[in-house]
Design a protein around this motif. Structure first.
Motif, PDB file in Angstrom:
ATOM      1  N   ILE A 141       0.872  -1.170   0.000  1.00 46.31           N
ATOM      2  CA  ILE A 141       0.000   0.000   0.000  1.00 46.31           C
ATOM      3  C   ILE A 141       0.906   1.215   0.000  1.00 46.31           C
ATOM      4  CG2 ILE A 141      -1.811   1.246   1.216  1.00 46.31           C
ATOM      5  CD1 ILE A 141      -2.567  -1.524   2.452  1.00 46.31           C
ATOM      6  N   LEU A 142       0.824   1.996  -1.082  1.00 54.17           N
ATOM      7  CA  LEU A 142       1.700   3.143  -1.261  1.00 54.17           C
ATOM      8  C   LEU A 142       0.918   4.425  -1.008  1.00 54.17           C
ATOM      9  CD1 LEU A 142       4.564   4.054  -2.290  1.00 54.17           C
ATOM     10  CD2 LEU A 142       3.440   4.415  -4.467  1.00 54.17           C
ATOM     11  N   ALA A 143       1.279   5.152   0.051  1.00 52.89           N
ATOM     12  CA  ALA A 143       0.676   6.448   0.356  1.00 52.89           C
ATOM     13  C   ALA A 143       1.418   7.493  -0.475  1.00 52.89           C
ATOM     14  CB  ALA A 143       0.756   6.739   1.845  1.00 52.89           C
ATOM     15  N   ASN A 144       0.916   7.754  -1.658  1.00 51.19           N
ATOM     16  CA  ASN A 144       1.577   8.617  -2.631  1.00 51.19           C
ATOM     17  C   ASN A 144       1.328  10.092  -2.324  1.00 51.19           C
ATOM     18  OD1 ASN A 144       3.141   9.023  -4.885  1.00 51.19           O
ATOM     19  ND2 ASN A 144       1.522   8.642  -6.342  1.00 51.19           N
ATOM     20  N   HIS A 145       2.013  10.947  -3.051  1.00 50.99           N
ATOM     21  CA  HIS A 145       1.893  12.410  -2.962  1.00 50.99           C
ATOM     22  C   HIS A 145       2.321  12.937  -1.593  1.00 50.99           C
ATOM     23  CE1 HIS A 145      -1.272  12.012  -6.349  1.00 50.99           C
ATOM     24  NE2 HIS A 145      -0.057  12.090  -6.852  1.00 50.99           N
ATOM     25  N   GLN A 146       3.352  12.337  -1.032  1.00 54.55           N
ATOM     26  CA  GLN A 146       3.866  12.796   0.258  1.00 54.55           C
ATOM     27  C   GLN A 146       4.494  14.181   0.170  1.00 54.55           C
ATOM     28  OE1 GLN A 146       3.923  11.167   3.493  1.00 54.55           O
ATOM     29  NE2 GLN A 146       2.195  10.243   2.420  1.00 54.55           N
ATOM     30  N   LYS A 148       3.083  16.799  -1.131  1.00 58.05           N
ATOM     31  CA  LYS A 148       2.061  17.848  -1.074  1.00 58.05           C
ATOM     32  C   LYS A 148       1.870  18.319   0.368  1.00 58.05           C
ATOM     33  CE  LYS A 148      -0.491  16.439  -5.166  1.00 58.05           C
ATOM     34  NZ  LYS A 148      -1.800  16.027  -5.686  1.00 58.05           N
ATOM     35  N   PRO A 149       1.553  19.612   0.537  1.00 56.87           N
ATOM     36  CA  PRO A 149       1.401  20.147   1.903  1.00 56.87           C
ATOM     37  C   PRO A 149       0.303  19.458   2.716  1.00 56.87           C
ATOM     38  CG  PRO A 149       1.439  21.926   0.276  1.00 56.87           C
ATOM     39  CD  PRO A 149       1.418  20.636  -0.483  1.00 56.87           C
ATOM     40  N   ALA A 150      -0.776  19.046   2.092  1.00 59.25           N
ATOM     41  CA  ALA A 150      -1.901  18.446   2.819  1.00 59.25           C
ATOM     42  C   ALA A 150      -1.742  16.943   3.020  1.00 59.25           C
ATOM     43  CB  ALA A 150      -3.199  18.731   2.065  1.00 59.25           C
ATOM     44  N   ALA A 151      -0.602  16.400   2.668  1.00 56.33           N
ATOM     45  CA  ALA A 151      -0.413  14.951   2.737  1.00 56.33           C
ATOM     46  C   ALA A 151      -0.439  14.459   4.181  1.00 56.33           C
ATOM     47  CB  ALA A 151       0.902  14.561   2.085  1.00 56.33           C
TER      48      ALA A 151
END
Length: 165
Positions: A141-146, A148-151
């Motif tokens: 499970i890849l938590a992408n878009h790290q 981005k400020p709202a990540a």
């Protein structure tokens, strides 16, 4: 010619022959094992971008996958044949048709998405985890878009959105 010189020449010939055989006559290298992996997630999660980076392709002009795409991702010791499935609502209903033969699953989610989108991703993940062809396979499970400020951090995503309620 002295015996010493003859022996030296003979050893040189053997050495050259051995080196030549070692370098040129081995045949092709053994094939790397190949593994079939399915990559799923909602639209905009970053599946296509992830695969493009892994394949060292440019990230210019990436468009959402409509349907599916297959890419061979080479690693030093193996090759991953990744079936990327589009995440649009009209495509998700066909995901299960591409599960057969998979040996692993990559689930990509946008860690900076809205609460509603994370809830939808959670539902899709749990549906995939319960599918008979996937339930015994390893999942990444890849938590992408790290970036981005709202990540949300991977721990926040895991604790708040992915674990069963």
């Amino acid at each position: 010619m002295s015996e010493h010189l003859q022996l030296s020449l003979a050893l040189c010939r053997i050495g050259l022959y051995t080196c030549f055989r070692a370098l040129c006559c081995k045949g092709p290298p053994p094939p790397r094992p190949e593994y079939d992996v399915v990559c799923i997630g909602l639209t905009g999660a970053g599946k296509t971008s992830l695969l493009s980076r892994l394949c060292s392709e440019g990230s210019d002009g990436i468009v959402p996958t409509t349907g599916f795409s297959i890419k061979a991702v080479p690693f030093p010791n193996a090759i991953l044949n990744v079936k990327e499935l589009g995440g649009a609502d009209n495509i998700k209903k066909y995901w299960s048709r591409y599960y057969q033969g998979s040996q692993g699953v990559v689930f990509v989610l946008d860690s900076a998405s809205s609460d509603e989108d994370l809830e939808a991703a959670r539902n899709e993940l749990h549906s995939a985890l319960q599918h008979p062809q996937l339930c015994t396979l390893p999942f990444l499970i890849l938590a992408n878009h790290q970036d981005k400020p709202a990540a949300r951090t991977p721990n926040q995503v895991s604790d708040q959105w992915l674990l069963p309620k």
